[in-house]
Design a protein around this motif. Sequence first.
Motif, PDB file in Angstrom:
ATOM      1  N   PRO A 127       0.306  11.650  -5.651  1.00  0.00           N
ATOM      2  CA  PRO A 127       1.417  10.786  -6.072  1.00  0.00           C
ATOM      3  C   PRO A 127       2.577  10.842  -5.089  1.00  0.00           C
ATOM      4  O   PRO A 127       2.787  11.839  -4.394  1.00  0.00           O
ATOM      5  CB  PRO A 127       1.820  11.376  -7.432  1.00  0.00           C
ATOM      6  CG  PRO A 127       1.403  12.808  -7.353  1.00  0.00           C
ATOM      7  CD  PRO A 127       0.159  12.844  -6.507  1.00  0.00           C
ATOM      8  N   THR A 128       3.302   9.782  -5.035  1.00  0.00           N
ATOM      9  CA  THR A 128       4.506   9.717  -4.213  1.00  0.00           C
ATOM     10  C   THR A 128       5.699  10.156  -5.055  1.00  0.00           C
ATOM     11  O   THR A 128       6.004   9.540  -6.079  1.00  0.00           O
ATOM     12  CB  THR A 128       4.742   8.296  -3.691  1.00  0.00           C
ATOM     13  OG1 THR A 128       3.605   7.870  -2.938  1.00  0.00           O
ATOM     14  CG2 THR A 128       5.984   8.233  -2.826  1.00  0.00           C
ATOM     15  N   VAL A 129       6.352  11.221  -4.618  1.00  0.00           N
ATOM     16  CA  VAL A 129       7.518  11.731  -5.343  1.00  0.00           C
ATOM     17  C   VAL A 129       8.742  10.934  -4.907  1.00  0.00           C
ATOM     18  O   VAL A 129       9.097  10.900  -3.725  1.00  0.00           O
ATOM     19  CB  VAL A 129       7.724  13.237  -5.080  1.00  0.00           C
ATOM     20  CG1 VAL A 129       8.956  13.735  -5.822  1.00  0.00           C
ATOM     21  CG2 VAL A 129       6.475  14.014  -5.499  1.00  0.00           C
ATOM     22  N   VAL A 168       0.854  -1.189   0.000  1.00  0.00           N
ATOM     23  CA  VAL A 168       0.000   0.000   0.000  1.00  0.00           C
ATOM     24  C   VAL A 168       0.885   1.232   0.000  1.00  0.00           C
ATOM     25  O   VAL A 168       1.793   1.360   0.829  1.00  0.00           O
ATOM     26  CB  VAL A 168      -0.937   0.001   1.229  1.00  0.00           C
ATOM     27  CG1 VAL A 168      -1.758   1.273   1.256  1.00  0.00           C
ATOM     28  CG2 VAL A 168      -1.836  -1.222   1.198  1.00  0.00           C
ATOM     29  N   ARG A 169       0.639   2.147  -0.949  1.00  0.00           N
ATOM     30  CA  ARG A 169       1.457   3.356  -1.013  1.00  0.00           C
ATOM     31  C   ARG A 169       1.308   4.155   0.275  1.00  0.00           C
ATOM     32  O   ARG A 169       0.197   4.312   0.802  1.00  0.00           O
ATOM     33  CB  ARG A 169       1.040   4.219  -2.207  1.00  0.00           C
ATOM     34  CG  ARG A 169       1.582   3.724  -3.524  1.00  0.00           C
ATOM     35  CD  ARG A 169       1.481   4.770  -4.622  1.00  0.00           C
ATOM     36  NE  ARG A 169       0.153   5.352  -4.719  1.00  0.00           N
ATOM     37  CZ  ARG A 169      -0.130   6.642  -4.475  1.00  0.00           C
ATOM     38  NH1 ARG A 169       0.827   7.464  -4.065  1.00  0.00           N
ATOM     39  NH2 ARG A 169      -1.364   7.101  -4.600  1.00  0.00           N
ATOM     40  N   THR A 172       8.827  10.181   0.580  1.00  0.00           N
ATOM     41  CA  THR A 172       8.186  10.538   1.850  1.00  0.00           C
ATOM     42  C   THR A 172       7.118   9.509   2.177  1.00  0.00           C
ATOM     43  O   THR A 172       6.205   9.265   1.384  1.00  0.00           O
ATOM     44  CB  THR A 172       7.564  11.932   1.776  1.00  0.00           C
ATOM     45  OG1 THR A 172       8.592  12.891   1.525  1.00  0.00           O
ATOM     46  CG2 THR A 172       6.864  12.287   3.073  1.00  0.00           C
ATOM     47  N   ASP A 173       7.253   8.919   3.369  1.00  0.00           N
ATOM     48  CA  ASP A 173       6.301   7.928   3.860  1.00  0.00           C
ATOM     49  C   ASP A 173       5.467   8.592   4.966  1.00  0.00           C
ATOM     50  O   ASP A 173       5.959   8.852   6.063  1.00  0.00           O
ATOM     51  CB  ASP A 173       7.039   6.711   4.406  1.00  0.00           C
ATOM     52  CG  ASP A 173       6.118   5.524   4.641  1.00  0.00           C
ATOM     53  OD1 ASP A 173       4.954   5.757   5.039  1.00  0.00           O
ATOM     54  OD2 ASP A 173       6.555   4.385   4.431  1.00  0.00           O
ATOM     55  N   THR A 215       2.102   4.262 -12.461  1.00  0.00           N
ATOM     56  CA  THR A 215       2.121   5.341 -13.442  1.00  0.00           C
ATOM     57  C   THR A 215       2.486   6.640 -12.741  1.00  0.00           C
ATOM     58  O   THR A 215       2.702   6.693 -11.530  1.00  0.00           O
ATOM     59  CB  THR A 215       0.763   5.456 -14.129  1.00  0.00           C
ATOM     60  OG1 THR A 215      -0.232   5.827 -13.151  1.00  0.00           O
ATOM     61  CG2 THR A 215       0.373   4.130 -14.793  1.00  0.00           C
ATOM     62  N   ILE A 216       2.530   7.720 -13.518  1.00  0.00           N
ATOM     63  CA  ILE A 216       2.898   9.013 -12.957  1.00  0.00           C
ATOM     64  C   ILE A 216       1.843   9.509 -11.970  1.00  0.00           C
ATOM     65  O   ILE A 216       2.133  10.344 -11.113  1.00  0.00           O
ATOM     66  CB  ILE A 216       3.116  10.040 -14.090  1.00  0.00           C
ATOM     67  CG1 ILE A 216       3.824  11.291 -13.547  1.00  0.00           C
ATOM     68  CG2 ILE A 216       1.788  10.389 -14.765  1.00  0.00           C
ATOM     69  CD1 ILE A 216       4.212  12.263 -14.628  1.00  0.00           C
ATOM     70  N   GLU A 217       0.628   8.988 -12.060  1.00  0.00           N
ATOM     71  CA  GLU A 217      -0.408   9.365 -11.099  1.00  0.00           C
ATOM     72  C   GLU A 217      -0.154   8.760  -9.719  1.00  0.00           C
ATOM     73  O   GLU A 217      -0.674   9.255  -8.720  1.00  0.00           O
ATOM     74  CB  GLU A 217      -1.776   8.919 -11.612  1.00  0.00           C
ATOM     75  CG  GLU A 217      -2.169   9.575 -12.930  1.00  0.00           C
ATOM     76  CD  GLU A 217      -3.488   9.043 -13.445  1.00  0.00           C
ATOM     77  OE1 GLU A 217      -4.012   8.080 -12.827  1.00  0.00           O
ATOM     78  OE2 GLU A 217      -4.003   9.576 -14.452  1.00  0.00           O
TER      79      GLU A 217
END
Length: 468
Positions: free
Chosen positions: A74-76, A65-66, A107-108, A198-200
């Motif tokens: 989005p996660t950078v 899970v992100r 970043t989490d 993806t980028i999203e």
Amino acid sequence: MASTTSLKRTLFIAGLFILMMVSGVMSGGNKTAEIPDPVGVKGAGDSEAGRLVNDLMAGYGPGFVRPVMDSNTPTVVEYRVLIHELIELSTQAQTIAIKANLRVSWTDEFLQWEPSEYGNTTRILIPITSLWQPDITLLRNINEGYEITKPTSVRVNSTGHVSWYTPAFLSSSCDVNIKYFPFDVQRCEMRFSSWSFTIEDVDLQVANGSDARQLSYTENGIWDLVEVQTAREVNSYSAGDYPEVSYTFVLRRRSAYYYTNVIIPFLFLSLMCNLIFLLPPDGKDAKVALIITTLLALVVFLQIIAGVMPPVGETPILASYFLALIILVCISIVVMIFIYAVQHGSNQPPRWFRRLVLGFMAKAVCMYDSAMAGYAEKEDLTKEELYTVETNANTERAKTRPPLELPQGLLNDVTFLRKKAEAQDLSDFFASQWRYASRVIDRWMLIISLMVWALATIILLALSNSGE
């Protein structure tokens, strides 16, 4: 019967009383020997950092899970590759293998805390296998295990910033351009992207900053690292848009080895082929042996160059240079055969040959000899015509002298000997013209071969420098 029952009851009560008395005495005698309390075992959870890790991981979700509160955010992810060592750059297999130091940071949001609540702890280490991590993949990978990395621990700050430092072995295909070998500069690109997100979901970026400078490269005996170029672009596929970061390693080949072991020996060998034309035309055995030996040596050098080149792609300039000089040597052999045929001629050279070779060509190389070329300016005469002219002249001289009475047989012998001597003189003169023509052609071939050799060498060096 009643008396028996009363006796058993009395014995039971007496035994119980004695047992109680013995227990009291034993307990009274051991009043000073107290049993100590169990000693407490302290664990990692008793420290501030341990307690922090326990609290963070207790509520941490599954690793797939992100780590964002809002799934639409989005996660950078920042990706950095520091090349440490070039393991191999194969021109035949067109592959590159490097040892690198990677840093992946993101970043989490599930790993944030207030430092004051945990003894001002601002940074902890957590195994990477316990956390979510982006699936960054080397796209042109040729290793069965993909990137070979070590599952080291990650550094987590109180703000939730995660930094994963790990060594890695990366193997990728590389489009090798061998046109300017061995003065070539190769550009090997490694592209990285998330395989699933993806980028999203994951926005992949190139890491910048002071720790992104390529300062850890170990010198290689064959290649010099000129530059490391970075770029980022977004490519569209059927599943969506994927950001990709690329690292291009610009490598220049060290050509000193090829200078001393291939190029300079080849230059001297090809120069020897040109100097063959300085040998006298009569020394045909030495010329043939020298030129054939040199030709074989040139072919061996060409095979050495072909052995390190891939079977596809452009032909190297150096190989073209070798091939051009080998063709020049083959032409020299053909011309040498022609010269041998010319120098053994005994008939009168044709008029066009005398004017071209003994006249124009001899003057151009400062070898003009009027004694050899002067005959070409007169009327062509055959042996019979020369004999007729000589006979008429003798007849006219005979009229001015009183006739001598000689035997007819003696006159015939004298006439035969005189005609034979005149024919031999003409044959010797024609042979000397042919030998002289062979020397003129030799000189011309020497000049032409030296000019072609020098021009090819200059073009080779100029194109090689332009390739850098």
